[in-house]
Design a protein around this motif. Sequence first.
Motif, short mmCIF file in Angstrom:
data_model
loop_
_atom_site.label_atom_id
_atom_site.label_comp_id
_atom_site.label_asym_id
_atom_site.label_seq_id
_atom_site.Cartn_x
_atom_site.Cartn_y
_atom_site.Cartn_z
N ASN A 69 2.69 10.49 28.54
CA ASN A 69 2.31 10.33 27.11
C ASN A 69 2.20 11.29 26.28
O ASN A 69 2.20 11.20 24.92
CB ASN A 69 0.69 9.36 27.39
CG ASN A 69 0.98 8.27 27.75
OD1 ASN A 69 1.41 7.27 27.47
ND2 ASN A 69 0.24 8.20 29.36
N GLY A 70 2.04 12.53 26.86
CA GLY A 70 2.26 13.68 25.88
C GLY A 70 3.54 13.99 25.52
O GLY A 70 3.58 14.22 24.13
N LEU A 71 4.47 13.76 26.07
CA LEU A 71 5.93 13.59 25.53
C LEU A 71 6.15 12.39 24.50
O LEU A 71 6.95 12.99 23.61
CB LEU A 71 6.95 13.54 26.74
CG LEU A 71 6.88 14.57 27.70
CD1 LEU A 71 8.05 14.31 28.98
CD2 LEU A 71 7.59 16.10 27.23
N LYS A 72 5.59 11.59 24.86
CA LYS A 72 5.63 10.36 23.78
C LYS A 72 5.03 10.79 22.41
O LYS A 72 5.47 10.44 21.33
CB LYS A 72 5.01 9.09 24.40
CG LYS A 72 5.87 8.33 25.41
CD LYS A 72 4.94 7.02 26.04
CE LYS A 72 5.83 6.30 27.20
NZ LYS A 72 5.03 5.16 27.68
N ALA A 73 3.98 11.59 22.53
CA ALA A 73 2.97 11.78 21.45
C ALA A 73 4.01 12.81 20.61
O ALA A 73 3.88 12.94 19.30
CB ALA A 73 1.79 12.27 21.60
N VAL A 74 4.77 13.55 21.36
CA VAL A 74 5.38 14.72 20.84
C VAL A 74 6.65 14.16 20.02
O VAL A 74 7.07 14.50 18.94
CB VAL A 74 6.11 15.67 21.60
CG1 VAL A 74 7.01 16.62 20.94
CG2 VAL A 74 4.87 16.61 22.04
N SER A 75 7.16 12.98 20.56
CA SER A 75 8.36 12.44 19.92
C SER A 75 7.96 11.10 19.06
O SER A 75 8.83 10.32 18.59
CB SER A 75 9.22 11.61 21.07
OG SER A 75 8.41 10.83 21.85
N GLY A 76 6.72 11.34 18.56
CA GLY A 76 6.07 10.33 17.38
C GLY A 76 5.89 8.92 17.79
O GLY A 76 5.67 8.13 16.88
N ILE A 79 -0.73 9.15 19.77
CA ILE A 79 -1.46 9.67 20.84
C ILE A 79 -2.55 8.95 21.29
O ILE A 79 -3.25 8.44 20.84
CB ILE A 79 -2.34 11.01 20.14
CG1 ILE A 79 -1.28 11.99 19.55
CG2 ILE A 79 -3.25 11.55 21.29
CD1 ILE A 79 -1.89 12.89 18.91
N ALA A 83 -2.64 11.43 26.37
CA ALA A 83 -2.12 12.59 25.58
C ALA A 83 -3.25 13.22 25.11
O ALA A 83 -3.20 14.58 24.72
CB ALA A 83 -1.21 12.15 24.57
N ARG A 84 -4.38 12.70 24.58
CA ARG A 84 -5.47 13.45 23.91
C ARG A 84 -6.20 14.34 24.98
O ARG A 84 -6.69 15.35 24.47
CB ARG A 84 -6.46 12.46 23.48
CG ARG A 84 -7.59 13.09 22.70
CD ARG A 84 -8.36 11.96 21.94
NE ARG A 84 -7.77 11.14 20.93
CZ ARG A 84 -7.40 9.97 21.04
NH1 ARG A 84 -7.64 9.33 22.19
NH2 ARG A 84 -6.50 9.31 20.25
N ILE A 87 -4.48 17.56 25.21
CA ILE A 87 -4.74 18.49 24.34
C ILE A 87 -5.96 19.05 24.35
O ILE A 87 -5.93 20.42 24.08
CB ILE A 87 -4.57 17.57 22.92
CG1 ILE A 87 -3.08 17.10 22.46
CG2 ILE A 87 -4.99 18.59 21.69
CD1 ILE A 87 -3.16 16.07 21.67
#
Length: 266
Positions: A69-76, A79, A83-84, A87
């Motif tokens: 989910n961190g990678l998904k957040a980076v790709s837009g 979050i 992913a949160r 962070i």
Amino acid sequence: MDWLQVAVLAVVQGLTEFLPISSSAHLILVPVLTHWDDQGLAFDVALHIGSLSAVLIYFRKEIGRMLVNGLKAVSGHGINEDARLMIWIVIATIPVCLVGFLLKDVISHYMRSTLIIGASLIVFGVVLGYADWRNRGTRSEYQMTWKDALIIGAAQVLALIPGTSRSGITITAALLTGMSREGASRFSFLLSIPVIVLAGGLETITLLQSPQAIDGPAMIAGILLSGISAYLCIHYFLAIIKKLGMQPFVIYRVLFGAWLLWFFHF
């Protein structure tokens, strides 16, 4: 190193890395009390690998979700809570990295005395006891805020003082922000991952630059024993605190710290 020394150091590291009783205090004191020679940097690296393996295996599902989910957040793709959480772990790691890098020589040369270790065990043990006694929090690690992450990260800096306990001080700070015992402990364990990786990485670089001989069998045994004991420690600690809270560890810290001060200074 003989096999008794390997077993004792590995199990002590595995058990105390995640319990709020200070692994550094115990690992500093074992050679003093047993008169064993220093175990060497290579074995320290092995112990870190074992502890790291345990927390990675135990939280493998949570870590996998955070990475995906961190990678998904980076790709837009937005979050979500996983992913949160990743962070918050990054934010909480920054303070100890900065301060540790700036003060590592001061800490290693001037703050490893039994006086400091004993006093830290008692003082921060009492603070942990207070935080656990007053705690009425119910929030999990997924309900944290960025302010919570900063507070816990700032508190983690105090773990650079031997005897404080990284897990102990981060759990204390998390409890004071209103997290539950389980949520505070789980976040503390997840927060250990980047710290162990960075500390172990620095030790590995130093090891590669030194001519020190490596005892392969001792290192393998150290990794296995520290990993197994750390995994069991995490599992049973999370079960115990649901019923008993932090007070048994507070009592142990205070008694251990008082004994150290009496034994070495009175």
